[in-house]
Each structure stands twice: as C-alpha cells, then as structure tokens.
Design a protein around this motif. Structure first.
Motif, mmCIF file in Angstrom:
data_model
loop_
_atom_site.group_PDB
_atom_site.id
_atom_site.type_symbol
_atom_site.label_atom_id
_atom_site.label_comp_id
_atom_site.label_asym_id
_atom_site.label_seq_id
_atom_site.Cartn_x
_atom_site.Cartn_y
_atom_site.Cartn_z
ATOM 1 N N HIS A 1 -4.170 44.811 51.399
ATOM 2 C CA HIS A 1 -5.143 44.182 50.712
ATOM 3 C C HIS A 1 -5.052 42.688 50.602
ATOM 4 N N GLU A 2 -3.913 42.079 50.363
ATOM 5 C CA GLU A 2 -4.048 40.747 50.716
ATOM 6 C C GLU A 2 -4.389 40.017 51.776
ATOM 7 N N PHE A 3 -4.081 40.718 52.853
ATOM 8 C CA PHE A 3 -4.482 40.380 54.348
ATOM 9 C C PHE A 3 -5.772 40.263 54.405
ATOM 10 N N LEU A 4 -6.591 41.303 53.980
ATOM 11 C CA LEU A 4 -7.903 41.564 54.237
ATOM 12 C C LEU A 4 -8.712 40.653 53.404
ATOM 13 N N ILE A 5 -8.235 40.251 52.171
ATOM 14 C CA ILE A 5 -9.106 39.228 51.563
ATOM 15 C C ILE A 5 -8.665 37.683 52.209
ATOM 16 N N TRP A 6 -7.586 37.520 52.655
ATOM 17 C CA TRP A 6 -7.317 36.430 53.474
ATOM 18 C C TRP A 6 -8.283 36.279 54.644
ATOM 19 N N ARG A 7 -8.167 37.285 55.464
ATOM 20 C CA ARG A 7 -9.204 37.323 56.856
ATOM 21 C C ARG A 7 -10.384 37.471 56.506
ATOM 22 N N GLY A 8 -10.905 37.794 55.262
ATOM 23 C CA GLY A 8 -12.414 37.978 55.121
ATOM 24 C C GLY A 8 -12.656 39.388 55.642
#
Length: 297
Positions: free
Chosen positions: A290-297
């Motif tokens: 979930h963090e990764f998807l927020i970081w990468r948009g």
C-alpha cells in the motif's frame, strides 16, 4: 507430539505423495515415512492411506490436518514475535505472482520489502495456470500471498485487496483496416482472430465477460502467456488483441484503439487466505504494498 511430526504430516497430506513431500521438506523420503509412522503410533491410529498412485487422508488424518495447520501457524507466530523483539522479522514468505504483472513494478516492491526485512526469505513463484492456479495454491497453503487478477465475484476462502486497475485497449497491426479509428464498438470485432491469454488468466476473463455481455462471438486463434509476445503477434499480423493500456506505451508498429461501449477494466489485486490470519511477514508485505502504490502514484 512434535512440531516436526506435524510439519511432515502436513507436507504429505498437501502433496499427496511422500517423494514430493520429502523434496519440499529437503529431507530424504525414509525420514518422512519414519516420522509419520511414529506420529501414527503415538496417536494410535492411521492418518494416511497409502495407495500405489497417491496418499489419501483417513478420517483421523482429515480431523488432524486443520489442527496441525493451526499448531504450526501458532508456532510461527510465536517465533516471529520473538524475532521482532530481537530486532527484525525472520522466517519465509511465499509469494505467488502472475507471469504477466505490468501494472506495478513488482521487483522494486519486493526489493523494498527485502531492504526493510532482510531476515525474511522471500520465495516467489509464477503459476503457469494464471491467477486461478495462484488461488488454488493459497487455498492449499502452498502460498502465503499472491498478486492476482480476478474479475467478477471473489472466490470462497480468499480475501482480495484491489490495488490498481487498467483498461484493456484493442491492439491491431499498423496496416489493419481499423488502425486509423480512434475507437470502435465491440460489435465490430465479431469475426476477427484474437491473440489472448489462456482461460484461467484474468485478462482473458475480462475479455470473455465483455463479449458475452454484448452477445458478440469471439474467436481466440493464438494463446500467449506474456504481454510482449502478444504485441509481437499482433505486429506480425497474426491477430488482434485486448491488452492493458500501460503495457502499450512503447509498442511499435501497431495501432491502439479504445472500446468505449463495454467494461474492459482489468483488476490487479493482492490475495490472502481468509480462513487464517496472515503472519507478521505477510502483514508487513501488505503494508509495504500500500505504501509503494502511494509513493509511485
């Protein structure tokens, strides 16, 4: 009763074969057989019925299996809790992926997990049978988590967390009669030869459901298992294809069209078994995803 005995019993029960169970446990087959015999002797009843073709559970074995799983999971949770207090997660995390991912940078995601939790051994595997094969592996406890594409109702025993979606666009050769069209209705695609994935793949399911909803007959002439091959087949005139939009950004010598009158959304999700609580390592990967998807948009 020892945890090692339960581990061997579970392996044989799930593999339905002593040789495969031994390979999975990285021990010799005679050791597995001896451990199972000792467990049966301690419990006073046969747990497995051995045939020439496979190994089956007796009624006693079927009663023991879910409790053996619970005991092993509890032991792993206890070890994880101690390891976390001592300064980091430990253990093994088994993650399944589709042969074609495309919508997220999975190597980067798993790399971030490894940097944060170097004590966890990541074992990844791709199912040749697509998302359905990964779901089967989750239900059979051969995987802890899986990245899948499952359009439609959620399967029993599985919790799906949708991560991203992508529209499937129509890809045709550059010299195709439809190449200069910006969009096309699905009814005009009847009679065309399609390049597509096998029936157990999520992309194929999305397309099949869309054509069925529109009452349009579709013929799949060639089956593929990865996106670049699909684009190459289309480029060389072997058919047209419905492929996810992000994978087509750099596609050369093909034309891309939208189909505006039907639902061609391809979902990409993280799947976990709903009948058991994910371990600490699995929960850590879920959080990082979930963090990764927020970081990468």
């Amino acid at each position: 009763m020892e945890l090692r005995q339960l581990e061997h019993f579970v392996a044989v029960a799930e593999e339905a074969n002593f040789t495969r169970a031994a390979a999975r446990l990285h021990v010799v087959q005679s050791a597995v057989s001896a451990t199972i015999k000792n467990l049966e002797r301690e419990l006073g009843t046969p747990l497995l019925e051995r045939t020439t073709k496979r190994v089956l559970l007796t009624d006693a074995g079927a009663a023991l299996l879910p409790r053996a799983h619970a005991a092993l999971n509890a032991a792993q949770e206890a070890a994880d809790a101690v390891a976390e207090v001592r300064g980091g997660l430990r253990g093994t995390l088994r993650v399944g992926t589709m042969a074609t991912v495309g919508l997220i940078d999975l190597p980067a995601l798993l790399g971030e997990f490894h940097r944060r939790h170097p004590g966890v051994l990541l074992q990844t595997s791709a199912a040749a049978s697509g998302s359905q094969g990964l779901i089967d592996a989750l239900l059979e406890r051969r995987l802890d988590l899986a990245f899948v594409s499952l359009p439609g109702p959620h399967p029993m025993g599985i919790t799906l967390t949708e991560l991203v979606t992508s529209v499937l666009d129509l890809v045709v050769p550059a010299d195709h009669p439809l190449a200069n069209r910006g969009s096309v209705p699905i009814t005009e695609l009847a009679g065309l030869d399609f390049v597509d994935f096998p029936a157990s793949y999520g992309i194929r399911n999305v397309a099949d459901q869309a054509f069925a909803a529109a009452s349009v007959t579709r013929r799949v002439a060639l089956e593929i298992t990865d996106l670049p091959t699909g684009v190459a087949y289309v480029r060389n005139g072997l058919g047209v294809a419905l492929l996810p939009r992000p994978a087509l950004a750099d596609a050369a010598d093909v034309a891309t069209l939208t189909i505006d009158d039907t639902d061609l959304n391809w979902p990409f999700s993280l799947a976990a078994p709903s009948e058991r609580t994910p371990g600490r390592a699995a929960r850590a990967l879920i959080a990082i995803t979930h963090e990764f998807l927020i970081w990468r948009g």
